[in-house]
Every structure is written in structure tokens, then in C-alpha cells.
Design a protein around this motif. Structure first.
Motif, mmCIF file in Angstrom:
data_model
loop_
_atom_site.group_PDB
_atom_site.id
_atom_site.type_symbol
_atom_site.label_atom_id
_atom_site.label_comp_id
_atom_site.label_asym_id
_atom_site.label_seq_id
_atom_site.Cartn_x
_atom_site.Cartn_y
_atom_site.Cartn_z
ATOM 1 N N HIS B 24 -7.347 8.086 0.345
ATOM 2 C CA HIS B 24 -6.962 7.316 -0.843
ATOM 3 C C HIS B 24 -5.617 6.643 -0.608
ATOM 4 N N SER B 25 -5.557 5.821 0.417
ATOM 5 C CA SER B 25 -4.306 5.098 0.700
ATOM 6 C C SER B 25 -4.643 3.821 1.453
ATOM 7 N N PHE B 26 -3.658 2.964 1.521
ATOM 8 C CA PHE B 26 -3.841 1.738 2.300
ATOM 9 C C PHE B 26 -3.683 2.059 3.783
ATOM 10 N N LYS B 152 6.832 10.053 -4.409
ATOM 11 C CA LYS B 152 5.911 10.927 -5.148
ATOM 12 C C LYS B 152 4.514 10.945 -4.548
ATOM 13 N N ARG B 153 4.099 9.861 -4.008
ATOM 14 C CA ARG B 153 2.716 9.844 -3.530
ATOM 15 C C ARG B 153 2.609 9.049 -2.233
ATOM 16 N N ILE B 154 1.566 9.365 -1.495
ATOM 17 C CA ILE B 154 1.334 8.690 -0.218
ATOM 18 C C ILE B 154 0.538 7.431 -0.480
ATOM 19 N N ILE B 155 1.071 6.324 -0.002
ATOM 20 C CA ILE B 155 0.409 5.059 -0.298
ATOM 21 C C ILE B 155 -0.274 4.450 0.916
ATOM 22 N N ALA B 156 0.104 4.891 2.119
ATOM 23 C CA ALA B 156 -0.519 4.286 3.306
ATOM 24 C C ALA B 156 -0.567 5.321 4.423
ATOM 25 N N SER B 157 -1.569 5.186 5.268
ATOM 26 C CA SER B 157 -1.685 6.120 6.397
ATOM 27 C C SER B 157 -2.524 5.477 7.506
ATOM 28 N N THR B 158 -2.418 6.063 8.701
ATOM 29 C CA THR B 158 -3.233 5.579 9.824
ATOM 30 C C THR B 158 -4.479 6.453 9.916
ATOM 31 N N GLU B 159 -5.312 6.048 10.836
ATOM 32 C CA GLU B 159 -6.381 6.972 11.219
ATOM 33 C C GLU B 159 -5.747 8.094 12.030
ATOM 34 N N GLN B 160 -6.469 9.127 12.212
ATOM 35 C CA GLN B 160 -5.961 10.222 13.043
ATOM 36 C C GLN B 160 -6.421 9.959 14.487
#
Lengths: 425, 167
Positions: B24-26, B152-160
Motif C-alpha cells: 500500500h505505497s507508491f 507517520k506512515r510509509i508512502i513509498a517503497s521498492t520491491e524486495q
């Protein structure tokens, strides 16, 4: 008697016929008026005399009244004394004429008097040399007149039913300003709202003219001038409100909100009833309901060193959270000075709102001042100390996901300055 | 009107990408890159796909996004599992870097982190005071994620991504 009433009927019939002829000849509108006021020619004078002679079968004396401006003076009352006998009152018809029926003896002297307020005094004696009298022409000199027009305002709003008393040349005219009305075309017409018109008659152009305005709830106002100073335009008059209310503001509805310079914001509707305990009228009881919006700023520490970084792009921003709490509860108001004062009515009091979210009562003292804008609407400024509890969300940074939150019951204590509008009746 | 409520709560992100570590992030994009490992002087290539690359004991990491905001990179010795917006197996993280470790003279637009800039993690604690030890042979996983401006919240992440260290 029957014979006399028959004669009177005939006279009326002739006069009515004569008027109808004038109307028929001239048509409607101004032309009718012009014909009406035209001085009669010799033919008309003779025709009138002949018609009377035909009815009464004797010679009559006809009298015409004109103004010095060559206008017929209709329907004016004159006192007439024939040969110094009883004074009789005659009223000219709508063509400014009347007639005198002589007795058996020829008339030698007639005393005319006219005391009509619109004309200068006429007091003249006419001597008649023979009993073939020519019509008598009486020339009246009109007094000066002005058509006074005024419009009365309260602030910028014209107000109706303002009493005006115009005193000029020893006469008093009472009038009232007009309101709106439904006109002939069924429109709601406010063209003359707050206005009145009055024809004023005066002796000399230098006579003084005094106009007094009065209305409940307003200060009386007087305008004075010389008659010849009036230029014919509409006089605008602004009435000031009275220093004190003209009624006891028993029912008071208020709406207030906090000035937008505070981090908490109160919005409330209230009602207060002013109690009359004998002559003591300084206690009001009522209720108040509304909401308080409090903004709580929180800064969430994240990783160490980030807050100390010199690079502003790493600094975590603070976040503002707004919490709304509804309340309703009773209040008591005590007036520190006379509550009828229109300006700077001071009051203090205490309210006991029940906060719905926390299900608790709190005490909120307040003090304020009120100033009336018009007769029943006022602005007030109020300092209120509010205290209540709030469930505030507190966040903890989580290096492995979203921040976790928990609720903390926090006490809020603030002094708020509120601005409000009050309606009393 | 009279009920208490609060505003500005962290809102759930409506985007969803199951390939990201935080679905649930960009997306934070990782493009193919190469680097010179200072420990052995070899040049290594990182191919941003699901196949494990072979890297040295002190790998470097690069991603497209700028470094503004709070970012972190983590190396774990097993695939990180996220449930309910939080990593479950935190103890598997052995190395971590975050924005607070950026040197003041670093170009914040680079988004290129050397292994020595991060710190070793032991029992969910970052060992700030010591330099990280080179990685041992084995299979590792790495990912980047980023919080919003309030943290407060995570808005973006990479693939693992995964890599193998084989001396």
C-alpha cells in the motif's frame, strides 16, 4: 318648504350640469384642470347669472373669488354681512363663485371677510349703487407656500412611522414617514419609504421653520431653518439611536465564534432570558450549545540524528490534528451595569457545558461587553476560559512500518476571545 | 455536530502493488546499476529483477527517488514479511541505513549509498557507534522504503531484491 327644497335641487342640478360640461369639453388630465382654473369670460359670467335668474325668478348678486395670480379660488369659505346684518357663511363652488339672494330691500353694502389660512386676510366692503349689480370679484392674496419633503434614515436604512412635527408661522403640521406599500400595479413599492411631504404655508419668506422628528428607540432630532432657505430638495435626516433600549431585552439569542487568531476555536449558539426580580433585572439564565475545535500540534521523533540534521529536507514536519468536541449546558449571566445600555453593557457569568464525547460537565467563566448596532441587534466580545478533556492520538515512530498510535486523555485549558451577534426582543 | 471526532488522521493509501515490500505505497524505482566494491576492488552489476545478483561483501545501493524525507534501506538475511503496514520479521534485518546517517556534504539528489554509510543491526538495534562488518557469504535481501513528511506512515517503497555474497 316643498317649494324651497325643489329650488335647492334645481340649483344643485344646474351646478352639476355645469361641471359635467366642463369635464366633457376638456377631457381628462391636465387640460381639465386648466379649464377648471381659467378665469371665466363675460359670457360665462352672464350665463351663470341668467341661469340663476331663471331658477329664482329674481335678480341675484354673484360673487367670484380669484387669487392675485388670476386663478379661481374654489371652495373657500367667506363671512358675508349684508347691510351690517347677520354674518352668514358662504362657500364658493368649484368654480370659485357663489350667489347672494337679496331680500325685499336693495342691497347697499356688503362686508366680505376671508380668514382662510392659505390666503392673507381679506376684509373688504363693497358698496352697491343700484340693484342691477355687476358680479363682485374678490381678489385674494395667497400666502407663501413650500412643499417640504424629508427622508429619515437610521444609518443607511430609511425608517417608516417617524413622527414629524412641523412648526411654521404659528401653525403645527403633524406627519409620519411612509412605509412600503402595494401600488396600483400590485408591486411592493418602497420608493417613498422613510419619506413624507407636507405643504407649509407661511407669512413671510423669513419665517422660521422647525421640524421635530421623534420615534421610539431613537433620539429626537430637530431641524430649523428659514422658509426661504429651503431649496426644494429632499431633506435627509439621520436619527441616532437612543442611549438606552426602549424595551427590556428579555429574550436574547446569540451566535458566537472565536477570533481566528487562536489555536482553539469555539462556535456556539445560546439563549439567555433576563429575569425581572422586582426592579432587579441584572440576572440572565439560559443555555449554550456548540463545539470547540482544538488543534494540537505534535512532532514525531523518527530516527536519531534526523532532527539534528542541518539539511532541512530531512527534518520531519510537525503535524496538526484538529479535535472537535460538542457541548451543551446551562449558563448564568450577571450584568455589571444596566442591561438597557445600548453601548458597552458589561456582563460576566459562568456556563456549565456538558461535553458529549467525554460525558463530563465543566465550568467555563466568561466576561464580555455588548454594543447594540440598532434597536435589537448587538455585537459582543467575550473572553471565556474553557477547560475540558480530550482523547488525543499520540504517535510512536516505527522504523519498520507505519507509526503506531494510542489515545491519551489530555486536559485542554484555554482563554478564548469570542466575537458574537446577539438578537434581543 | 456534538460528537467528538478528530481530523488529519493518517489516511490509508489507496494504491496497491503486491510486488512492493509495502504494497500500500507508491513505488520507488530501482534501475540497473553497477558499482565498485571497495573491499575487493571488483565491479559488480545490479539487475533490478527477481533473480539474485552476485555482489561483494560491501555492496552499494542506488534508487531513483531523491533523498528528501525519511528514507531507509535494510539488508536482511531472509525475505521481509509485511503485515498490517509493518515488517513482521524485524530480527532478520542485519544492516540498515537511514536519512539521519547522511553526511552533511552529501548530494541529496544522488540516492546512492555505500555499505560503509550504513550500520549493522543486532537484535533490532542499530549499532551507530561501530562500522559495519562486511557481509558473510550467503543469500541476502534488500529494500528501500520511505515515510511521509510527518513520519507517520510509509508512502513509498521498492520491491524486495535479493543478492548473493560469494567471496
Amino acid at each position: 318648504m316643498k317649494h324651497l327644497s325643489g329650488l335647492a335641487f334645481l340649483v344643485l342640478l344646474i351646478q352639476y350640469t355645469s361641471v359635467c360640461q366642463v369635464v366633457a369639453d376638456s377631457g381628462f388630465g391636465n387640460s381639465e384642470t386648466e379649464t377648471f382654473y381659467q378665469l371665466p369670460g363675460i359670457d360665462q359670467v352672464n350665463a351663470y347669472s341668467d341661469s340663476l335668474k331663471a331658477v329664482y325668478k329674481k335678480k341675484l348678486l354673484t360673487v367670484y373669488t380669484f387669487s392675485v395670480f388670476n386663478e379661481i379660488v374654489p371652495e373657500i369659505q367667506l363671512q358675508v354681512s349684508v347691510d351690517e346684518e347677520n354674518i352668514l357663511e358662504y362657500t364658493t363652488d368649484n368654480k370659485g363663485r357663489f350667489f347672494i339672494i337679496p331680500g325685499d330691500e336693495p342691497i347697499k353694502k356688503i362686508h366680505f371677510q376671508c380668514t382662510d389660512s392659505n390666503y392673507h386676510l381679506l376684509d373688504t366692503i363693497v358698496l352697491l349703487e343700484s340693484f342691477e349689480p355687476e358680479p363682485v370679484y374678490l381678489w385674494l392674496q395667497p400666502k407663501n407656500k413650500l412643499n417640504l419633503r424629508c427622508k429619515v434614515y437610521a444609518g443607511t436604512m430609511p425608517i417608516e412611522d417617524v413622527n414629524s412635527k412641523i412648526i411654521c408661522s404659528g401653525k403645527t403640521y403633524n406627519n409620519k414617514t411612509l412605509g412600503c406599500y402595494t401600488d396600483n400595479e400590485q408591486y411592493w413599492n418602497c420608493l417613498y419609504l422613510g419619506m413624507f411631504r407636507q405643504q407649509v404655508v407661511f407669512e413671510n419668506p423669513g419665517d422660521s421653520l422647525r421640524i421635530e422628528f421623534s420615534k421610539e428607540g431613537y433620539q429626537n432630532q430637530v431641524i430649523q431653518m428659514k422658509c426661504n432657505d429651503y431649496d426644494g430638495s429632499i431633506i435627509s435626516v439621520k436619527l441616532k439611536y437612543s442611549e438606552q433600549l426602549t424595551f427590556t431585552p428579555k429574550h436574547n439569542f446569540s451566535l458566537k465564534a472565536t477570533l481566528p487568531v487562536f489555536d482553539s476555536w469555539l462556535f456556539a449558539l445560546g439563549y439567555s432570558h433576563l429575569l425581572n426580580i422586582g426592579d432587579f433585572n441584572r440576572i440572565g439564565i439560559g443555555f449554550e450549545g456548540g463545539m470547540v475545535v482544538s488543534t494540537i500540534t505534535s512532532e514525531l521523533p523518527t530516527f536519531p540524528d534526523i532532527q539534528n540534521s542541518t539539511d532541512s529536507s530531512y527534518i520531519v514536519e510537525t503535524s496538526d490534528t484538529s479535535y472537535t468536541s460538542g457541548f451543551i449546558g446551562p449558563k448564568v449571566t450577571i450584568w455589571l451595569n444596566n442591561p438597557l445600555n445600548r453601548k458597552f453593557g458589561m456582563y460576566a457569568g459562568i456556563s456549565a457545558p456538558y461535553f458529549l464525547s467525554q460525558k463530563e460537565f465543566h465550568l467555563h467563566p466568561f466576561i464580555g461587553t455588548r454594543i447594540y448596532l440598532d434597536l435589537n441587534k448587538a455585537l459582543f466580545v467575550e473572553a471565556k476560559y474553557i477547560s475540558y478533556k480530550l482523547d488525543v492520538l499520540e504517535y510512536s515512530f516505527n522504523p519498520y512500518g507505519n507509526a503506531s498510535s494510542n489515545t491519551i486523555n489530555q486536559s485542554i485549558n484555554k482563554l478564548l476571545i469570542n466575537l458574537g451577534l446577539l438578537v434581543s426582543f | 455536530m456534538f460528537m467528538g471526532f478528530s481530523c488529519n488522521q493518517p489516511e490509508e493509501i489507496t494504491v496497491y502493488d503486491e510486488h512492493l515490500i509495502f504494497p500500500h505505497s507508491f513505488e520507488i524505482t530501482v534501475e540497473d546499476y553497477s558499482f565498485d566494491d571497495k573491499s575487493d576492488g571488483n565491479k559488480y552489476f545490479v539487475i533490478a529483477d527477481s533473480i539474485a545478483d552476485t555482489l561483494g561483501t560491501e555492496p552499494c545501493f542506488r534508487w531513483v527517488n531523491k533523498l528528501n524525507g525519511v528514507n531507509t534501506i535494510a539488508i536482511s538475511n531472509e525475505p521481509l514479511v509485511v503485515e498490517n503496514y509493518e515488517i513482521v520479521n524485524k530480527a532478520s534485518i542485519i544492516w540498515q541505513w537511514h536519512t539521519g546517517m547522511v553526511k552533511n556534504n552529501k548530494d541529496t539528489t544522488a540516492s546512492f549509498i555505500e555499505f560503509s554509510e550504513g550500520r549493522q543491526v543486532f537484535n533490532k538495534k542499530i549499532l551507530y557507534e561501530t562500522q559495519p562488518l562486511p557481509l558473510q557469504n550467503g543469500l541476502y535481501f534488500w529494500a528501500v522504503w520511505k515515510w511521509d513528511k510527518t513520519g507517520k506512515r510509509i508512502i513509498a517503497s521498492t520491491e524486495q531484491y535479493s543478492f548473493v555474497v560469494d567471496k
